[in-house]
Enzyme design. Structure first.
Site, PDB file in Angstrom:
ATOM      1  NE  ARG A   1      -3.588  -1.860   2.920  1.00 39.89           N
ATOM      2  CZ  ARG A   1      -4.763  -1.768   3.545  1.00 39.89           C
ATOM      3  NH1 ARG A   1      -5.226  -0.597   3.924  1.00 39.89           N
ATOM      4  NH2 ARG A   1      -5.473  -2.842   3.796  1.00 39.89           N
ATOM      5  CB  CYS A   2       0.712   4.554  -1.443  1.00 43.40           C
ATOM      6  SG  CYS A   2      -0.995   4.924  -1.174  1.00 43.40           S
ATOM      7  CB  THR A   3      -1.256   4.119   3.579  1.00 48.06           C
ATOM      8  OG1 THR A   3      -1.988   2.950   3.210  1.00 48.06           O
ATOM      9  CG2 THR A   3      -1.877   5.335   2.941  1.00 48.06           C
TER      10      THR A   3
END
Ligand code: UN1
Length: 498
Positions: free
Chosen positions: A266-268
């Site tokens: 995830r980009c997070t």
């Protein structure tokens, strides 16, 4: 030819589809350009009705779409269901925006004159998305763009074309006129060339891109040459700070989920856990035990994470990201590193033969320092760094020093630490006693620095991406009134001679 394979079982071909050439991309943009005025002329509340249909249709196909997400990108089924639900939530949010899309009335500096603002659609949007959220993140762009009266050309990730086709079919079935939403499949270079051609021909007014910082830079430069500002949602190196006063078990749970959930793709996802000296060793002990126990494997079963999405990601994980480990680091968390194979097994692997898919051992890297490559590189896989800190300044240097600024978290029981962290962290999103991932569909989502150009998605905030303000003044004085004229004389005793 684009071939999408099930990353749990590479023999399972999910879809084969011809990639579009740059010309075909421009043709789709031309068709969208032609369709857009017709769609924009539909009253916004009626466009909202189409969005209501989208919510219903996607909800009615939730399980089938979630199964496809699991099959095509290897996301655990429970998470895939949540992802599809996020599409529904996004649609539900924007249904009534069709009855709002408010403009303003503004006081005029003249008598007999009134001022107004209106939200105008931008025109034609080109949306290019990653495959880690193959339906939710695209819906964050597509649904508000359509609601606002734009036409959309969407290029899904080349490793998630079947999810792209399926979602587009459901959205179009909600009652969109031909050409208003078109999917174009393609690889990176042909998409970029198609985008460039479309921009040169004036066919695209807005670009939305979710993907790597490097590609985002190129898209930003291309859009800048055409005087456009794209919506960019790029990488992250998301910090999770653990203060000595934290609930340590909660912090471990948050680090495990945000670091290894979705196999770190995830980009997070969590980049580096930044842990205060006094609790560092205990945190590492508990987190490595949790990583060791975490169920990984077949994403149709109850696992924390499944395979990496494509061979390219596994290859980068093994050859680039694991190479960031240095002598002063120590590795924890699994019975091996790199790809899970018969020779390099993972204890407790869930499911059949791991070698049929793209599974990688989760890796916890301790001893990370602020200048380490691993502290400053987005790794987008099941690898998490742990750094220790003494004072607050050290923690903030680790949290911000990499230049990304997407999401962040702090675990503490002290409000002053939480509030100070929010103030000083470079991230666009801050969690307190919660993981770095798990954004909600109606809160601004986006980053700063290497994570984006300040654009925000979700909720009412994304409307700034897909509408432009138009202002109107209406003068009924019957004579020319000139604005910006000096109409008020200053009383003499206030006029100083300076
Ligand atoms: C992304 O990885 O591109 O916050 C988006 C989250 C998700 C969105 C991540 N809802 O984890």
């Amino acid at each position: 030819m684009i071939v999408s394979r099930n990353p749990t079982d590479l023999d399972d071909v999910v879809l084969e589809v011809d990639g579009a050439t740059a010309d075909a991309f421009a043709d789709a943009a031309r068709a969208a350009r032609a369709a857009q005025p017709v769609w924009a002329a539909v009253p916004a509340p009626i466009r909202g009705q189409a969005v209501a249909n989208m919510a219903q249709i996607v909800a009615a196909n939730k399980e089938a779409l979630a199964r496809l997400v699991t099959r095509e990108v290897g996301k655990p089924y429970a998470e895939a269901l949540g992802e599809v639900q996020e599409v529904v939530d996004t649609a539900q949010f924007f249904i009534s925006e069709g009855r709002r899309l408010y403009g303003q009335t503004v006081p005029s500096e003249m008598p007999d004159k009134q001022l107004f603002t209106f939200r105008q659609p931008v025109g034609t949007a080109a949306i290019i998305t990653a495959g880690n959220f193959p339906v939710a993140v695209p819906s964050w762009y597509i649904i508000p763009a359509l609601l606002a009266g734009n036409a959309v050309v969407w290029k899904p990730a080349e490793y998630a074309p079947a999810c792209g086709d399926a979602l587009a079919r459901l959205l179009v079935a909600a009652g969109l006129p031909d050409g208003v939403l078109t999917v174009v499949h393609g690889d990176g270079p042909s998409t970029f060339a198609g985008l460039e051609r479309s921009l040169d021909e004036g066919l695209i007014d807005k670009v939305g891109f979710t993907g790597s910082t490097d590609v985002g830079r190129e898209i930003g430069a291309l859009c800048g040459r055409h005087l456009q500002s794209p919506c960019l949602e790029l990488g992250g190196k998301n910090p999770l700070v653990v203060m000595a006063d934290a609930d340590l078990d909660l912090a471990v749970e948050g680090a495990l989920f945000s670091g290894f959930g979705t196999a770190g793709q995830r980009c997070t996802s969590l980049g580096t856990a930044i842990v205060q000296e006094a609790v560092h060793d205990e945190f590492v002990l508990r987190l490595s035990a949790a990583v060791g126990r975490a169920p990984m494997g077949d994403p149709t079963q109850d696992v924390l994470f499944g395979p990496l999405m494509t061979e390219r990601f596994l290859e980068r994980f093994e050859n680039e990201h694991l190479n960031l480990v240095r002598d002063h680091h120590a590795l924890h968390g699994s019975t091996g590193t790199g790809r899970v194979t018969a020779q390099n097994p993972r204890d407790g692997f869930v499911g059949g033969d791991p070698e049929r898919g793209l599974f990688a051992h989760p890796t916890l890297v301790t001893g990370v320092r602020v200048d380490d490559d691993i502290a400053n590189t987005e790794t987008f896989g099941p690898i998490v760094g742990v750094a220790r800190f003494g004072d607050w300044e050290e923690a903030m240097a680790l949290a911000n020093g990499h230049g990304y600024g997407l999401s962040s978290a702090i675990y503490t029981r002290d409000a002053k630490h939480a509030l100070r962290f929010r103030e000083q962290v470079s991230a666009g999103m801050v969690s307190v006693n919660n993981s770095t991932s798990g954004a909600e569909a109606h809160l601004p989502f986006g980053g700063n620095g290497k994570s984006g150009n300040g654009s925000r998605q979700s909720g009412i905030w994304v409307l700034e991406q897909f509408t432009r303000w138009q202002s109107m003044n209406w003068d009924y004085a019957g004579k020319l009134q000139k604005a910006q004229m000096d109409v008020l004389e200053l009383p003499a005793d206030l006029a100083f001679a300076l």
